[in-house]
Design a protein around this motif. Structure first.
Motif, PDB file in Angstrom:
ATOM      1  N   ASP A  30       0.826  -1.212   0.000  1.00 30.02           N
ATOM      2  CA  ASP A  30       0.000   0.000   0.000  1.00 30.02           C
ATOM      3  C   ASP A  30       0.865   1.271   0.000  1.00 30.02           C
ATOM      4  O   ASP A  30       0.452   2.302  -0.515  1.00 30.02           O
ATOM      5  N   ASP A  35      -1.760   4.778   0.723  1.00 31.43           N
ATOM      6  CA  ASP A  35      -1.363   5.488   1.935  1.00 31.43           C
ATOM      7  C   ASP A  35      -0.668   4.591   2.949  1.00 31.43           C
ATOM      8  O   ASP A  35      -0.461   4.992   4.091  1.00 31.43           O
ATOM      9  N   GLY A  36      -0.346   3.392   2.547  1.00 29.57           N
ATOM     10  CA  GLY A  36       0.525   2.563   3.371  1.00 29.57           C
ATOM     11  C   GLY A  36      -0.109   1.922   4.580  1.00 29.57           C
ATOM     12  O   GLY A  36       0.587   1.404   5.445  1.00 29.57           O
ATOM     13  N   ASP A  37      -1.442   1.942   4.643  1.00 29.94           N
ATOM     14  CA  ASP A  37      -2.066   1.452   5.878  1.00 29.94           C
ATOM     15  C   ASP A  37      -2.802   0.137   5.719  1.00 29.94           C
ATOM     16  O   ASP A  37      -3.427  -0.330   6.673  1.00 29.94           O
ATOM     17  N   HIS A  38      -2.752  -0.486   4.553  1.00 31.22           N
ATOM     18  CA  HIS A  38      -3.633  -1.645   4.365  1.00 31.22           C
ATOM     19  C   HIS A  38      -3.382  -2.749   5.388  1.00 31.22           C
ATOM     20  O   HIS A  38      -4.323  -3.300   5.957  1.00 31.22           O
ATOM     21  N   ARG A 180      -7.329   4.980  -3.574  1.00 26.54           N
ATOM     22  CA  ARG A 180      -6.343   6.039  -3.422  1.00 26.54           C
ATOM     23  C   ARG A 180      -5.296   6.069  -4.502  1.00 26.54           C
ATOM     24  O   ARG A 180      -4.633   7.059  -4.711  1.00 26.54           O
TER      25      ARG A 180
END
Ligand SMILES: Nc1ncnc2c1ncn2[C@@H]1O[C@H](COP(=O)(O)OP(=O)(O)O)[C@@H](O)[C@H]1O
Ligand SMILES: Nc1ncnc2c1ncn2[C@@H]1O[C@H](COP(=O)(O)OP(=O)(O)O)[C@@H](O)[C@H]1O
Ligand SMILES: [Mg+2]
Ligand SMILES: [Mg+2]
Ligand SMILES: [Mg+2]
Ligand SMILES: [Mg+2]
Lengths: 216, 334, 334, 216
Positions: A30, A35-38, A180
């Motif tokens: 992610d 946004d890197g939060d998956h 996103r």
């Protein structure tokens, strides 16, 4: 084949574990696209489900209720994109399981069909948009057609998982159109979609779970 | 990345706890859901409720904008993640004073689904009329032909301001939605990223840039932007951002705008004013009048480095709404 | 360190230029010295003038605090360097409305000399009466026996607030000085640094800390603190800071304070609220009443990471002054 | 010995250059003890003086006026701690030079005495406080006593510079008591004071300048 409420809960427990193991990997995917939060989001959601499994679901025998609780819990814990998506999957699937404490192959097939249709309806994404639908749609098609041909859930689901895996891998070569990462354009090429990946993890964990039940 | 936190899993709840304790005169937490906050003041019967929300990590957005002349309530999500329907629903129920509730939120897949589900449930369960206003100010996030796909970033401040001021002035639901949508249509933002942020849970930088690189159009959550390049002097960066905005939303000589130069987190005010300086020069050269300026951290991305420039084109109605006072914990305008 | 600037030598002047253009309704530059800013509003004849100033790089301090209820003018120095006497003198002359001018500034060698020279010149050249208020809130900067050697940091916000509110209320010079000194005597700050800042001209980090270290008592300009140690969870850091303050200025059960949790630059609001949460708990446990809270960036050190906690003990007079409204570009209180 | 207004301006020019060369070094020293800006501040101040040297001071023959302009320019450009200190030095020294376009050894001696006394008065620091006074005070004492003994400015000033150098070096072993670094306590040990260093640079640059003049 016989799949009990306990087996269903074992499946959910297995997902909890698989998500924990793949948390960093999913966040890493992610970070490349979104946004890197998956991984963080999936972990928060499945940990919340785990709490329910250890608590109010401990004695629950109604597979429908197990799925309703799983879906609502996941949604309340995470929101995000995947909250409504996976929650809708579980809530739609719950209708198939309603009032049942033992599930047939046909039930399981119907569950996954409802699960995937629910997600598609909620997210309105199509194959090729570089989302979890790229995993789920081929899995759905394979599951339906092979089940029709064979009447054997195990066979059909095993093939569905393979089809889902191919779909997941196909997201590497797709341009983002949803979520996103759609702003990325060309730069989204080469990176596998995190949601497509977590969807595959869920499907394949179900396969291992049924296989284990089968083997007993 | 070093952070002054306790358990990374508790950051959002602890932040909200601190926030509510800091401003008892402004905000209160609702009973069912601690992620649901509403204004501590009694709101008028018959006033349209304004509800904002989204992922956390953007402070002062969104929770800092609950108060007179802005929003009546906020639903707070996990970091960079839309809140689920529950807290949205609880806020909706609380701030509905019989005239309906307007949701103002950014156009992200998650927010669209969660706010959408909440609106459906509000209608079903309480018969509350809900108006939906999607913020889509980020020019870099989609081409003009697909303007409806654009994301919401710092410009949400102006859309919230318009909705909040209109509701305060007694506009009805339809009219609050109308002006808020107009505010959104008149608003454009372009951002630039210099340094990444990191989620408390992963501690990993959200993206990587070389020591001499910047990224134009970088997303508000560290999503990659539209162009990586060598870091330019502030004047050139400002020119690039303003020109991209004006190419997308042409402004005639004599037109009026409000300007927001927004810091993404770790960028100093000094840099923001240096950026503003050039933005002002460009607009003045073009004969565009700056009616009001905002410079500071209005919508951040944790400790990301960089900034964004937002222009809102003002007609008489929007001018009046932008000028209206506001009184929130993180933003007060006299 | 990446910065959105043009020529590093011009950052202060360009910042001021942007600042003045952003808020024509609030501030104006004086003609002789572009580092001299005064309120754009006409101040009342007979009102005591309040003058603040110091090095730049601390924004919103000091220039952000010019406006109703705060300062009438500010002299802006180079980054981390006191302004010279000239701009101080020009501001003094402009804001003297016949009742004298009070200088509020931090206790640093440079400021003491420059403000001192300006005060002498103001007396000599214009016969202006000048009152001097040195801010000495930084507990870590000297032991209690040498309290007069302590430096001024974030607590200057409260001292300025007291002076500004008192002047606004019509106190005379002597009384403004008295309450401002009382505010200073009642104010204590303890800070913690996590990551350095860098001067635009050198680009070098102001200090070095390991990835897991923090520094207690770090100075507002990156001056080394009193203790380096492993980074602790926010709750423990808050306890340390509050306990050091209370050891220095004991507070009885039932006493009343205002609290300021101040970010040093790149620390997120999320972290500041998490810090505030614990500060509030500690004070509440001790039966100390929090009358009003401020959380945010009130006095920064460029993009330094970390925060400070300030407590001001309130008697009735200080309570009234803290509560009084203020309207400045970077700080508005209704 | 004959020291003209042109020589005085050459001295100031030389300081401009020496400060530019030592800018990073002075900031580095200040980073250890203070706020890291000493080189930046000195450079800003001396660059401002340089502008005056290239501008309005170009034709100036009154050594007093040269020093007044240097002092005021430095102060206006930098403020800071060193602004009032060095500016006071120049302004007090200017009184000695007032109206003169040629300076004797006695004038030069009186200038430096006034310069240093001015700084001491302004800053109220004492020897051992770890400031520029640790360089300046021993230089002052040496200058005065050796000049009294020999009547030779060159000899006396050369010794003053050596004494100043020792004073500068002594600051490494001192605890800070003045300026930004005084909060440091023990941790200030081992680091040389930046102001003591810049003061030494100014003195030694004067020595090289007079030596060069002498040699002509
Ligand atoms: N409309 C949609 N339909 C199906 N899947 C979607 C949709 N939007 C996003 N997704 C999936 O969600 C994933 C991202 O999930 P996550 O990171 O948890 O949420 P967010 O994008 O809100 O941060 C994407 O990788 C994508 O597979
Ligand atoms: N009271 C004083 N008397 C003499 N020298 C001083 C005094 N205070 C500070 N200094 C000198 O000033 C130097 C620091 O100068 P600089 O870094 O330019 O200013 P600031 O400390 O304001 O940043 C110190 O190294 C010290 O030598
Ligand atoms: Mg994501
Ligand atoms: Mg997210
Ligand atoms: Mg300094
Ligand atoms: Mg210094």
């Amino acid at each position: 084949m016989k799949f009990t409420a306990a087996d269903l809960k074992a499946f959910l427990k297995n997902v909890v574990q698989v998500i924990e193991e793949n948390k960093d990997y999913l966040s890493e995917l992610d970070r490349k696209l979104g946004d890197g939060d998956h991984g963080v989001t999936m972990s928060i959601g499945w940990q919340a489900i785990d709490e329910k499994l250890n608590g109010e679901l401990r004695e629950e025998q109604d597979c429908g209720r197990v799925c309703i609780t799983a879906g609502r819990t996941f949604l309340s814990a995470v929101g995000s994109s995947v909250g409504p998506l996976y929650a809708t999957g579980f809530l739609k699937g719950a209708k198939v399981f309603q009032g049942k404490s033992e599930l047939t192959g046909e039930d399981l097939k119907d569950f996954w069909v409802a699960f995937i249709e629910g997600i598609k309806e909620r997210g309105k994404a199509e194959v090729g948009d570089k989302t979890m639908v790229d995993t789920l749609q081929p899995a759905l098609e394979s599951l339906k057609s092979r089940y029709e041909q064979t009447g054997d859930f195990m066979v059909a689901f095993a093939e569905a998982v393979s089809a889902g895996e191919k779909g997941m891998e196909s997201t590497k070569d797709l341009l983002s159109k949803r979520g996103r990462s759609s702003r990325l354009g060309e730069r989204s090429l080469g990176n596998q979609d995190p949601g497509a990946t977590s969807a595959f993890l869920i499907l394949s964990t179900f396969l291992t779970t049924v296989n284990a039940v089968q083997a007993v | 990345m070093k952070k002054l936190i306790n358990n990374p899993n508790n950051v959002v709840d602890e932040m909200i706890e601190g926030y509510v304790k800091a401003y008892p005169q402004y905000v209160k937490q609702l009973s069912e859901n601690k992620r649901s906050l509403v204004t501590a003041k009694e709101t008028r019967e018959g006033k349209v409720g304004v509800l904002i929300g989204g992922g956390s990590g953007h402070e002062p957005a969104f929770m800092g904008y609950v108060g007179d002349g802005m929003a009546d309530g906020v639903a707070v999500g996990n970091i960079f993640a839309s809140p689920p329907p529950d807290p949205i629903l609880e806020v909706t129920r609380t701030i509905d004073k019989g005239a309906g509730v307007v949701y103002v939120y950014g156009n992200y897949a998650g927010d669209v689904m969660n706010f959408g589900m909440a609106a459906d449930l509000a209608d079903l369960e309480y018969g509350t009329k809900v108006g939906m206003v999607l913020v889509t100010d980020d020019v870099a996030s989609a081409p003009k032909e697909e303007i409806e796909k654009r994301r919401g970033i710092a410009g949400e401040f102006f859309v919230t301001k318009a909705a909040g001021a209109a509701a305060e002035k007694g506009y009805d639901l339809e009219d609050v939605v109308r002006v808020a949508k107009k505010a959104n249509d008149h608003t454009r933002t372009m951002g630039v990223g210099l340094t990444p942020c990191s989620l408390p849970q992963t501690g990993k930088p959200s993206f990587e840039l070389e020591e001499n690189e910047m990224e134009i159009g970088l997303g508000h959550h560290g999503e990659p932007g539209i162009e990586k390049g060598e870091l330019q002097p502030a004047d050139q960066v400002a020119e690039r951002l303003v020109n991209d905005i004006l190419a997308d939303m042409p402004l005639e000589q004599g037109e009026k705008v409000a300007v927001l130069v927004n810091g993404l987190g770790s960028t100093t005010r000094m840099e923001l004013y240096i950026m503003f300086r050039r933005v002002e020069q460009i607009l003045t050269e073009k004969g565009i009048e700056i009616h009001r300026s905002y410079v500071g951290d209005y919508s951040t991305s944790l400790e990301m480095g960089g900034c964004s420039v937002t222009l809102i084109k003002l007609d008489d109605e929007l001018t009046e709404l932008v000028d209206q006072p506001a009184d929130c914990p993180m933003y007060v305008q006299k």
